[in-house]
Design a protein around this motif. Sequence first.
Motif, PDB file in Angstrom:
ATOM      1  N   ILE A 241       0.872  -1.666   0.218  1.00 11.98           N
ATOM      2  CA  ILE A 241      -0.074  -0.079   0.188  1.00 11.98           C
ATOM      3  C   ILE A 241       0.671   1.204   0.030  1.00 11.98           C
ATOM      4  N   GLY A 242       2.053   1.733   0.691  1.00 13.77           N
ATOM      5  CA  GLY A 242       2.649   2.356   0.341  1.00 13.77           C
ATOM      6  C   GLY A 242       3.390   2.753  -0.379  1.00 13.77           C
ATOM      7  N   ILE A 243       3.978   1.512  -1.425  1.00 15.50           N
ATOM      8  CA  ILE A 243       4.392   1.659  -2.308  1.00 15.50           C
ATOM      9  C   ILE A 243       2.981   2.055  -3.628  1.00 15.50           C
ATOM     10  N   GLY A 244       2.806   1.673  -3.012  1.00 13.13           N
ATOM     11  CA  GLY A 244       0.971   1.917  -4.569  1.00 13.13           C
ATOM     12  C   GLY A 244       0.489   3.612  -4.409  1.00 13.13           C
ATOM     13  N   MET A 245       0.676   4.223  -2.805  1.00  9.41           N
ATOM     14  CA  MET A 245       0.120   5.914  -2.700  1.00  9.41           C
ATOM     15  C   MET A 245       1.450   6.168  -3.194  1.00  9.41           C
ATOM     16  N   ILE A 246       3.171   5.894  -3.523  1.00 10.78           N
ATOM     17  CA  ILE A 246       3.333   7.002  -3.801  1.00 10.78           C
ATOM     18  C   ILE A 246       3.978   7.208  -5.715  1.00 10.78           C
ATOM     19  N   LEU A 247       3.174   5.876  -6.041  1.00  7.37           N
ATOM     20  CA  LEU A 247       2.473   5.444  -7.636  1.00  7.37           C
ATOM     21  C   LEU A 247       1.933   6.063  -7.737  1.00  7.37           C
ATOM     22  N   PHE A 248       0.633   6.107  -7.435  1.00  6.25           N
ATOM     23  CA  PHE A 248      -0.645   7.095  -7.297  1.00  6.25           C
ATOM     24  C   PHE A 248      -0.061   8.557  -7.403  1.00  6.25           C
ATOM     25  N   GLY A 249       0.689   8.858  -6.875  1.00 12.33           N
ATOM     26  CA  GLY A 249       0.728  10.511  -6.420  1.00 12.33           C
ATOM     27  C   GLY A 249       1.463  10.779  -7.794  1.00 12.33           C
ATOM     28  N   VAL A 250       1.928   9.993  -8.327  1.00  7.44           N
ATOM     29  CA  VAL A 250       2.726  10.427  -9.670  1.00  7.44           C
ATOM     30  C   VAL A 250       1.708  10.916 -10.873  1.00  7.44           C
ATOM     31  N   ASN A 251       2.380  12.106 -11.312  1.00  9.88           N
ATOM     32  CA  ASN A 251       1.386  12.215 -13.223  1.00  9.88           C
ATOM     33  C   ASN A 251       1.383  11.609 -13.685  1.00  9.88           C
ATOM     34  N   PHE A 252      -0.139  10.913 -14.006  1.00  7.66           N
ATOM     35  CA  PHE A 252      -0.209   9.577 -14.793  1.00  7.66           C
ATOM     36  C   PHE A 252       0.536  10.359 -15.996  1.00  7.66           C
ATOM     37  N   ASN A 253       0.722  11.644 -16.717  1.00  4.59           N
ATOM     38  CA  ASN A 253       1.214  11.261 -18.157  1.00  4.59           C
ATOM     39  C   ASN A 253       2.196  10.904 -18.146  1.00  4.59           C
ATOM     40  N   LEU A 254       3.186  10.777 -16.987  1.00  2.00           N
ATOM     41  CA  LEU A 254       4.783   9.760 -16.978  1.00  2.00           C
ATOM     42  C   LEU A 254       4.297   8.456 -17.744  1.00  2.00           C
ATOM     43  N   TYR A 255       3.033   8.090 -16.974  1.00  2.00           N
ATOM     44  CA  TYR A 255       2.720   6.556 -17.555  1.00  2.00           C
ATOM     45  C   TYR A 255       2.382   6.566 -18.735  1.00  2.00           C
ATOM     46  N   TYR A 256       2.236   7.547 -19.203  1.00  2.00           N
ATOM     47  CA  TYR A 256       1.190   6.991 -20.718  1.00  2.00           C
ATOM     48  C   TYR A 256       2.718   7.275 -21.442  1.00  2.00           C
ATOM     49  N   MET A 257       3.875   8.173 -20.973  1.00  2.00           N
ATOM     50  CA  MET A 257       5.143   8.337 -21.825  1.00  2.00           C
ATOM     51  C   MET A 257       5.432   6.637 -22.168  1.00  2.00           C
ATOM     52  N   ILE A 258       5.386   6.280 -20.485  1.00  4.96           N
ATOM     53  CA  ILE A 258       6.021   4.742 -20.008  1.00  4.96           C
ATOM     54  C   ILE A 258       5.020   3.711 -21.577  1.00  4.96           C
ATOM     55  N   MET A 259       4.095   3.964 -21.750  1.00  5.53           N
ATOM     56  CA  MET A 259       3.065   3.086 -22.721  1.00  5.53           C
ATOM     57  C   MET A 259       3.608   3.473 -23.723  1.00  5.53           C
ATOM     58  N   VAL A 260       3.818   4.157 -24.481  1.00  5.49           N
ATOM     59  CA  VAL A 260       4.349   4.884 -25.801  1.00  5.49           C
ATOM     60  C   VAL A 260       5.896   4.911 -26.036  1.00  5.49           C
ATOM     61  N   GLY A 261       6.641   4.378 -25.007  1.00  5.95           N
ATOM     62  CA  GLY A 261       7.860   3.613 -25.097  1.00  5.95           C
ATOM     63  C   GLY A 261       8.931   5.529 -24.762  1.00  5.95           C
TER      64      GLY A 261
END
Length: 484
Positions: A241-261
């Motif tokens: 849960i601690g790691i999960g909270m940190i991950l959901f506190g990150v800008n979701f645009n960055l996760y999209y950038m990971i998706m597109v490489g």
Amino acid sequence: MNFSIIIFVLGNILKVEGLLLSVPFVISLIYKEGMNNTYGFLIVMAILFVIGVLTTIKKPEKKSMQPKDGFVIVSLSWLLLSFFGALPFVLSGEIPSLADAFFETASGFTTTGSSILRNVEGLSHSMLFWRSFTHLIGGMGVLVFALAILPSTGLDSVHVMKAEVPGPVFGKLVAKMRLTARILYGIYLVMTAVLILFLLAGGMNLFDATLHAFGTAGTGGFGVKNTSVAYYNSPYIETVIGIGMILFGVNFNLYYMIMVGDIKKIFESEELKIYIKIIFWAILAIFINVGIKSGFSMKLLRDAFFQVSSIITTTGFSTVDYNEWPVFSHIILLVLMFIGGCAGSTAGGLKVSRIGILMKTSYAQLKKVVQPNRVVSIRFDGKVLDSNIITSITNYFVVYMLVFVVLLLLVAFDSPNFSTAFSAVSATYNNIGPGFDVVGPAGNFSDFSDFTKIVLSFSMIFGRLEIYPMLILIGSIFNNSDLK
């Protein structure tokens, strides 16, 4: 203002809420919880669908939407969602007071996690589910969710997205707004599903794992046990849960950038670097401060990690009563409450990017005091910031503090001491959940009067919508010329 569009969009939002209520309705049937719960959900669903259908039968002729229309739609939507979402609690008799139920529901949708409940475990499964389900929907934004699932109406929805998605600058991931909403929610729901699987692997049952995942994903913090995550006494669950909270506190645009490489964007994100550094140094400072007083241990390190993760992401889960920590650690947690997570995440607070830019602006001004003729450029993420962005962030901070003071004065009438009043406003305004003293992790907000609970409910909505939408709504109500 374009009233036909405002009414039309609000009607669609209420229909979406009616659809969402069908999920806890099914839960009430599965657990055979009696007619009060079943009828409570059915009655509210019927009301929402009737209002929704009547207000959306005719599409507005004028489909253009101005920024003010978007702000008013978002503000009214969150107020109406909280009001109607509170009715099942009232009709079932599980939270009979409308003020209490409104507080609890506003806390859910805004992913604040503050509660008036003295005994969380006394709620039925369906009400516990609805309470946490509001976190999941509110985390990424109720209107973003509606935009993602509703059929296209041809309306210009960019102003709605700008008003609801938190952060100093709004940016579309792709050209079409509807597709942006679907991408954001797709990433969000996949991450939530993965989190559920990890919690199941740690021994949680499906119901508990699902609701804790909702609270973590939305950075809300509603649990199903009176002692929150501490109930499970599991280093594995606390870490997940601690790691999960940190991950959901990150800008979701960055996760999209990971998706597109485009991995390079991750390493270029100055906000992410500041966010990680703040977390690291806060954990270390609390670990040393508390350790000197009470002794060092792995349990203390876990507690420091968990509470820093919980507070900076404005989630509000707890594994320890941090009221018992030294004052120095209290100050660190209080500062984290105001900083919050990254822009474009599900977290509340001022946002790390704003804090970073404000600090750089202050440093630049200091340089100019020493050397008045010096030209100082302020950079963030490797780019020189436009003066309009710097001005808007500075102005936001001033308005943020002014509204905070007004809320504090209103809550002070009904508070036993300054620590309770200050932290109650800090916790609700920044969408944290628990504060200090009476409203700490071992307490709740039940002792406040109905007036103060309503004020704090508005404080949550102010904070979740980042102030301006609510101010514009209030200004429009009291200024007749704005209504024309």
